[in-house]
Design a protein around this motif. Structure first.
Motif, short mmCIF file in Angstrom:
data_model
loop_
_atom_site.label_atom_id
_atom_site.label_comp_id
_atom_site.label_asym_id
_atom_site.label_seq_id
_atom_site.Cartn_x
_atom_site.Cartn_y
_atom_site.Cartn_z
N GLY A 10 0.81 -1.40 -0.13
CA GLY A 10 -0.06 0.03 0.11
C GLY A 10 0.93 1.36 0.00
O GLY A 10 1.66 1.45 0.89
N GLY A 12 -0.40 4.55 -0.23
CA GLY A 12 -1.07 5.55 0.27
C GLY A 12 -0.44 6.46 1.29
O GLY A 12 0.99 6.38 1.50
N PHE A 14 -0.15 6.31 4.38
CA PHE A 14 0.33 5.54 5.52
C PHE A 14 1.58 4.48 5.05
O PHE A 14 2.67 4.82 5.47
N GLY A 15 1.21 4.11 3.82
CA GLY A 15 2.44 3.18 3.34
C GLY A 15 3.37 3.77 2.94
O GLY A 15 4.70 3.49 2.98
N ASP A 33 1.95 -1.65 -4.69
CA ASP A 33 0.66 -1.23 -4.67
C ASP A 33 0.01 -1.52 -5.74
O ASP A 33 0.35 -1.60 -7.13
N ASN A 39 -4.03 6.58 -6.30
CA ASN A 39 -4.90 6.11 -7.35
C ASN A 39 -6.24 6.51 -6.83
O ASN A 39 -6.89 6.70 -5.54
N SER A 43 -7.97 5.62 -0.46
CA SER A 43 -8.40 6.92 0.27
C SER A 43 -7.43 8.24 0.13
O SER A 43 -7.91 9.07 0.84
N ALA A 171 -0.25 -6.10 -6.91
CA ALA A 171 -1.21 -6.51 -5.90
C ALA A 171 -0.79 -7.71 -5.14
O ALA A 171 -0.33 -8.59 -5.59
N VAL A 172 -1.03 -7.71 -3.91
CA VAL A 172 -0.77 -8.94 -2.94
C VAL A 172 -2.25 -9.55 -3.33
O VAL A 172 -3.16 -9.20 -2.78
N PRO A 204 -8.81 1.10 2.96
CA PRO A 204 -10.15 0.62 3.18
C PRO A 204 -9.96 -0.98 3.04
O PRO A 204 -11.31 -1.57 3.14
N LEU A 209 -8.61 -8.09 3.52
CA LEU A 209 -7.47 -8.72 3.70
C LEU A 209 -7.13 -9.74 5.06
O LEU A 209 -6.61 -10.68 5.10
N TYR A 254 -17.03 21.00 5.63
CA TYR A 254 -15.55 21.67 5.56
C TYR A 254 -15.35 21.99 3.98
O TYR A 254 -16.04 21.38 3.24
N TYR A 316 -13.95 6.58 3.33
CA TYR A 316 -13.13 6.84 4.83
C TYR A 316 -13.29 5.30 5.12
O TYR A 316 -13.87 4.60 4.87
N LYS A 347 -3.15 13.93 6.87
CA LYS A 347 -1.85 14.88 7.47
C LYS A 347 -0.96 14.32 8.15
O LYS A 347 0.17 14.82 8.32
C1 FAD Z 1 -13.24 12.71 0.91
C2 FAD Z 1 -12.26 12.21 1.89
C3 FAD Z 1 -11.64 13.60 2.64
C4 FAD Z 1 -10.58 13.44 3.59
N1 FAD Z 1 -10.08 14.65 4.01
C5 FAD Z 1 -9.26 14.46 4.95
C6 FAD Z 1 -8.55 15.74 5.44
O1 FAD Z 1 -8.80 16.94 5.03
N2 FAD Z 1 -7.27 15.58 6.13
C7 FAD Z 1 -6.94 14.43 6.53
O2 FAD Z 1 -5.73 14.32 7.16
N3 FAD Z 1 -7.42 13.13 6.10
C8 FAD Z 1 -8.36 13.19 5.38
N4 FAD Z 1 -8.86 12.07 4.75
C9 FAD Z 1 -8.46 10.65 5.30
C10 FAD Z 1 -7.08 10.38 4.62
O3 FAD Z 1 -7.10 10.78 3.33
C11 FAD Z 1 -7.07 8.99 4.91
O4 FAD Z 1 -7.27 8.54 5.87
C12 FAD Z 1 -5.57 8.40 4.39
O5 FAD Z 1 -5.38 8.92 2.95
C13 FAD Z 1 -5.51 6.97 4.49
O6 FAD Z 1 -4.51 6.62 3.72
P1 FAD Z 1 -4.09 5.06 3.62
O7 FAD Z 1 -2.42 5.06 3.10
O8 FAD Z 1 -4.30 4.17 4.89
O9 FAD Z 1 -4.94 4.38 2.57
P2 FAD Z 1 -5.06 4.50 1.09
O10 FAD Z 1 -4.92 5.79 0.69
O11 FAD Z 1 -6.44 3.72 0.62
O12 FAD Z 1 -3.83 3.35 0.80
C14 FAD Z 1 -3.98 2.02 0.61
C15 FAD Z 1 -3.18 1.57 -0.71
O13 FAD Z 1 -3.31 0.14 -0.67
C16 FAD Z 1 -3.29 -0.19 -1.77
N5 FAD Z 1 -3.67 -1.74 -1.86
C17 FAD Z 1 -4.90 -2.08 -1.20
N6 FAD Z 1 -5.09 -3.33 -1.20
C18 FAD Z 1 -3.85 -4.04 -1.75
C19 FAD Z 1 -3.14 -5.16 -2.04
N7 FAD Z 1 -3.94 -6.18 -1.89
N8 FAD Z 1 -2.02 -5.15 -3.13
C20 FAD Z 1 -1.28 -4.02 -3.08
N9 FAD Z 1 -1.98 -2.79 -2.96
C21 FAD Z 1 -3.16 -2.80 -2.19
C22 FAD Z 1 -4.36 0.68 -2.57
O14 FAD Z 1 -4.23 0.64 -4.12
C23 FAD Z 1 -4.14 2.27 -2.01
O15 FAD Z 1 -3.14 2.78 -2.64
C24 FAD Z 1 -10.06 12.30 3.95
C25 FAD Z 1 -10.44 10.99 3.16
C26 FAD Z 1 -11.40 11.33 2.11
C27 FAD Z 1 -12.01 10.13 1.55
#
Ligand code: FAD
Length: 378
Positions: A10, A12, A14-15, A33, A39, A43, A171-172, A204, A209, A254, A316, A347
């Motif tokens: 991942g 995104g 966090f990752g 990813d 993408n 999220s 992808a895993v 999400p 998984l 917001y 979310y 953030k």
């Molecule tokens: C509309 C909206 C508004 C938001 N507003 C804010 C804000 O204003 N401020 C703030 O701080 N946060 C905000 N957030 C929250 C924030 O964007 C998320 O909490 C954060 O981006 C989550 O990141 P993540 O890396 O956990 O997840 P993701 O960004 O979803 O990353 C997970 C990644 O894992 C990959 N993946 C999944 N399964 C597999 C697999 N089996 N193999 C390989 N890859 C895989 C996916 O392709 C994806 O790229 C908002 C979210 C949304 C949806």
């Protein structure tokens, strides 16, 4: 001694940062990813995210946000690109219920977040383009603003590769993840990948998984985002004149001002219906559009009847308490699960990456607030 090989799944918010900080701690890191950093299904998709210190009683997020802010700025300098826009953030506290805003003040003082408490007449003078009806007071954070979302995820992966990390769009395969990762991962191209450690930062997708360990502890909900066109030749709703704003009333709405080719963004933080991040159709609901339009005309009178120029559907990945999940898999010391951003994770990306890398490399435990144990019924 050969360095530890860690696979981060991942890329995104966090990752990506976790992979970068693991690399800087001396690990050999492979980042995977399924569809690429930022993408459209992830999220972390879209153009912008709010960066703020106002967090109500939910702590330690104010302190984490200040650490993250330092790291965002450090990386802007390092990579010579803009990831943060300092527009200021304005919180409007509605008459009747301002507990959240009141509870935000002392954590902000402690964390050194610069802020002003403003009366509604102060705010009306400063931002005449906003109708402050039913707003009693506000918090203005002049040093906060918004972050680039997708672009930042891509910049992180670029920086990671530049520093020697290995990134692959693969992808895993999720099949029987709970038990099978011990012997390595099966990837979408049919290959196998085994390493010393694994960090699953799959946003999400984590519930699917890890059906037993996470399951419903991460619940993806559909979130509609609306973009409106501002009046021609009028910059009152652009980032030069309007801060990022949050309106904490019966619903928490917001927005992010227009600028740089972007239009005026508004969204509702209320959790929407459950959503499948892989197969869900990304069409905003007509009901939400009507509600947002009515609100727009009320709070920003000169935007009444403004054309809708775009929508975005994101999700979310909510935990039951909106706190993140950062923990080892209960049956595997070398597997970390990092996610549950619950609508506010973006953030914190760099601060989370820095923390997870330290925990994973130094064999430390995460703060109890983020551990899975908190959900166990005793
Ligand atoms: C509309 C909206 C508004 C938001 N507003 C804010 C804000 O204003 N401020 C703030 O701080 N946060 C905000 N957030 C929250 C924030 O964007 C998320 O909490 C954060 O981006 C989550 O990141 P993540 O890396 O956990 O997840 P993701 O960004 O979803 O990353 C997970 C990644 O894992 C990959 N993946 C999944 N399964 C597999 C697999 N089996 N193999 C390989 N890859 C895989 C996916 O392709 C994806 O790229 C908002 C979210 C949304 C949806």
């Amino acid at each position: 001694m050969p360095s530890k090989h860690i696979v981060v799944i991942g890329a995104g918010a966090f990752g990506g940062w976790t992979a970068l900080y693991l690399l800087r701690r001396g690990a050999r890191v492979t980042l995977l990813d399924a569809w690429g950093p930022g993408n459209a299904r992830s999220s972390s998709s879209g153009e912008t995210r709010v960066m703020r210190g106002t967090y109500g009683p939910a702590q330690p997020y104010t302190k984490m946000a200040t650490r993250a802010m330092r790291l965002w700025k450090e990386h802007e300098r390092r990579w010579n690109c803009q990831l943060f826009h300092r527009t200021g953030v304005l919180w409007m506290a509605t008459a009747g219920d301002d507990q959240y805003e009141r509870a935000s003040l002392s954590p902000m003082r402690e964390a050194g977040v610069h802020f002003e408490e403003l009366s509604s007449s102060d705010m009306a003078k400063r931002w005449p383009q906003i109708n402050f009806e039913d707003v009693r007071w506000g918090i203005y954070e002049p040093d906060s603003g918004f972050l680039c979302a997708r672009n930042a995820c891509q910049a992180v992966v670029k920086g990671f590769v530049h520093e020697g990390g290995e990134y692959e769009q693969l992808a895993v395969v999720a099949h029987q993840m709970e038990s099978k990762y011990r012997d390595g991962l099966t990837l979408s191209d049919g290959s196998r990948l085994a390493a010393d450690g694994y960090v699953f930062a799959c946003g999400p997708w984590l519930g699917k998984l890890f059906a037993n360990t996470i399951g419903d502890l991460i619940r993806p909900t559909k979130q509609d985002v609306f973009f409106f066109g501002t009046p021609a030749g009028d910059d009152r709703f652009s980032e030069s004149k309007l801060p990022v704003w949050a309106d904490h009333r019966d619903r928490f709405l917001y927005g992010i001002p227009a600028g740089g080719g972007r239009s005026f963004k508004i969204a509702d933080d209320t959790r929407g219906p459950e959503f499948d991040p892989t197969s869900g159709e990304r069409t905003a609901s007509a009901e939400a559009r009507t509600m947002i339009r009515d609100y727009l005309g009320f709070r920003f009178p000169a935007m009444k009847g403004a054309p809708l120029v775009g929508t975005q559907v994101c999700q979310y990945e909510n935990t039951p308490d909106d706190d993140f999940i950062i923990d080892r898999h209960p049956q595997a010391e070398n597997v970390w699960i990092v996610g549950g951003g619950s609508g506010h994770g973006f953030k914190h990306g760099p601060a989370i990456g820095e923390m997870v890398a330290e925990f994973a490399m130094e064999r430390k435990d995460a703060d109890a607030k983020f551990q899975l144990r908190r959900f166990r019924k005793t």
